[in-house]
Design a protein around this motif. Structure first.
Motif, short mmCIF file in Angstrom:
data_model
loop_
_atom_site.label_atom_id
_atom_site.label_comp_id
_atom_site.label_asym_id
_atom_site.label_seq_id
_atom_site.Cartn_x
_atom_site.Cartn_y
_atom_site.Cartn_z
N ALA A 119 0.76 -1.23 0.02
CA ALA A 119 -0.12 0.08 0.08
C ALA A 119 1.19 1.38 0.23
O ALA A 119 0.35 2.73 -0.19
CB ALA A 119 -0.98 -0.28 0.52
N GLN A 120 1.82 0.97 0.26
CA GLN A 120 3.39 2.09 0.85
C GLN A 120 3.36 2.57 -0.69
O GLN A 120 4.17 3.93 -1.07
CB GLN A 120 4.03 2.24 1.65
N PHE A 121 3.30 1.39 -1.27
CA PHE A 121 4.90 1.76 -2.79
C PHE A 121 4.09 3.09 -4.00
O PHE A 121 5.10 3.92 -4.29
CB PHE A 121 4.63 0.49 -3.25
N ASP A 122 3.03 3.26 -4.06
CA ASP A 122 2.06 4.39 -4.78
C ASP A 122 2.74 5.78 -4.11
O ASP A 122 2.96 6.45 -4.95
CB ASP A 122 0.65 4.47 -4.92
N THR A 123 3.03 6.10 -3.12
CA THR A 123 4.07 7.26 -2.59
C THR A 123 5.27 7.18 -2.76
O THR A 123 5.30 8.08 -2.68
CB THR A 123 3.38 7.31 -0.89
N LEU A 124 5.56 6.01 -2.67
CA LEU A 124 7.49 5.83 -2.51
C LEU A 124 7.52 5.60 -4.10
O LEU A 124 8.68 6.27 -4.94
CB LEU A 124 8.32 4.59 -2.07
N ALA A 125 6.72 5.35 -5.11
CA ALA A 125 7.41 5.45 -6.48
C ALA A 125 7.55 6.44 -7.52
O ALA A 125 6.93 7.62 -7.21
CB ALA A 125 5.83 4.16 -7.29
N CYS A 126 8.34 6.15 -8.60
CA CYS A 126 8.60 7.68 -9.12
C CYS A 126 7.93 7.45 -10.58
O CYS A 126 7.03 8.46 -10.93
CB CYS A 126 9.73 7.43 -9.77
N THR A 127 6.80 6.52 -10.54
CA THR A 127 5.96 6.08 -11.55
C THR A 127 5.14 4.67 -11.03
O THR A 127 5.86 3.09 -10.57
CB THR A 127 7.05 5.56 -13.33
N THR A 128 4.13 4.89 -11.42
CA THR A 128 2.84 3.77 -11.74
C THR A 128 2.06 3.15 -12.44
O THR A 128 1.99 4.09 -13.35
CB THR A 128 2.52 3.68 -10.01
N GLY A 129 1.79 2.19 -12.66
CA GLY A 129 0.88 1.68 -13.97
C GLY A 129 0.46 0.25 -14.50
O GLY A 129 0.67 -0.28 -13.21
N SER A 130 -0.31 0.49 -14.55
CA SER A 130 -1.36 -1.31 -14.96
C SER A 130 -0.97 -1.45 -16.27
O SER A 130 -0.86 -0.60 -17.26
CB SER A 130 -2.06 -1.01 -14.20
N SER A 131 -0.78 -3.10 -16.86
CA SER A 131 -1.58 -3.64 -17.97
C SER A 131 -1.81 -5.21 -18.26
O SER A 131 -1.61 -5.25 -17.41
CB SER A 131 0.34 -3.64 -18.38
N VAL A 132 -2.39 -4.71 -19.17
CA VAL A 132 -3.59 -6.36 -18.98
C VAL A 132 -3.36 -6.94 -20.47
O VAL A 132 -2.87 -6.50 -21.69
CB VAL A 132 -4.64 -5.61 -18.78
N HIS A 133 -2.82 -8.22 -20.60
CA HIS A 133 -2.51 -8.51 -21.30
C HIS A 133 -3.15 -9.64 -21.82
O HIS A 133 -3.52 -10.86 -21.21
CB HIS A 133 -0.81 -8.93 -21.74
N VAL A 134 -3.49 -10.43 -23.06
CA VAL A 134 -4.45 -11.52 -23.46
C VAL A 134 -3.83 -11.87 -24.88
O VAL A 134 -2.78 -11.18 -25.49
CB VAL A 134 -5.84 -10.98 -24.31
N PHE A 135 -3.76 -13.37 -24.36
CA PHE A 135 -2.68 -14.51 -24.85
C PHE A 135 -3.87 -14.65 -26.51
O PHE A 135 -4.71 -14.85 -26.39
CB PHE A 135 -2.97 -15.67 -24.21
N VAL A 136 -3.13 -14.72 -28.22
CA VAL A 136 -4.55 -14.48 -29.05
C VAL A 136 -3.89 -15.85 -29.77
O VAL A 136 -2.22 -15.92 -29.38
CB VAL A 136 -4.30 -13.38 -29.96
N ASN A 137 -4.72 -17.07 -29.99
CA ASN A 137 -4.06 -17.26 -31.81
C ASN A 137 -3.76 -16.87 -32.60
O ASN A 137 -4.72 -15.91 -32.89
CB ASN A 137 -4.83 -18.31 -31.76
N PRO A 138 -2.26 -17.03 -33.23
CA PRO A 138 -1.97 -15.93 -34.41
C PRO A 138 -3.17 -16.43 -35.02
O PRO A 138 -3.59 -15.77 -36.21
CB PRO A 138 0.05 -16.32 -34.47
N ALA A 139 -3.65 -17.48 -35.72
CA ALA A 139 -3.94 -18.54 -36.93
C ALA A 139 -5.00 -17.86 -37.06
O ALA A 139 -5.56 -17.29 -38.06
CB ALA A 139 -3.94 -19.44 -36.41
#
Length: 111
Positions: free
Chosen positions: A67-87
Motif C-alpha cells: 500500500a505504501q508503494f504508490d507514495t514511494l514510486a516514481c512511476t506506477t502503472g498497469s497492463s492487461v495482456h491477452v493471449f491470442v491464437n495467431p492463426a
C-alpha cells in the motif's frame, strides 16, 4: 496488449537506474493483469520499519507494505495482456505451466 496505463509521480534521470517492480493482480483464462512501478535506487523516504532489501526481495499480493508503494514510486502503472491464437486472432487459454507460475506469484504470502 489490451490496455497499458502509466502515472508519473516524480522524476528519474540519467544516470539513475530505477528499481522495477512487477505484480500479478489477476490471472484469467486468456488474460493477465499486471501492476508495475519504478522506484528510485535510493528512495528519499523509506517506509516505516522497511529495509531497502524489501524492494529486491519482493512482497506477495496482499502484503501491507504494498500500500505504501504508490507514495514511494516514481512511476506506477498497469497492463492487461491477452493471449491470442495467431492463426485465428481469437483469445486462447494461457499455457498451463505459465498460468500456474502466475498464480504462484499472485497468492497470499504464508503467515
Amino acid at each position: 496488449m489490451v490496455t497499458n496505463q502509466c502515472t508519473f509521480h516524480a522524476p528519474v534521470s540519467f544516470p539513475q537506474v530505477p528499481v522495477a517492480a512487477l505484480a500479478v493482480e489477476k490471472v484469467g483464462h486468456s488474460s493477465v493483469h499486471y501492476r508495475l512501478a519504478l522506484f528510485p535506487p535510493k528512495p528519499a523516504q523509506e517506509p516505516p520499519t522497511a529495509d531497502h532489501r524489501d524492494l529486491n526481495d519482493g512482497f506477495f499480493f496482499g502484503h501491507p507494505k504494498l500500500a505504501q508503494f504508490d507514495t514511494l514510486a516514481c512511476t506506477t502503472g498497469s497492463s492487461v495482456h491477452v493471449f491470442v491464437n495467431p492463426a485465428t486472432s481469437k483469445p486462447t487459454d494461457l499455457p498451463e505451466e505459465f498460468r500456474r507460475g502466475l498464480l504462484r506469484l499472485r497468492r497470499l504470502a504464508p503467515v
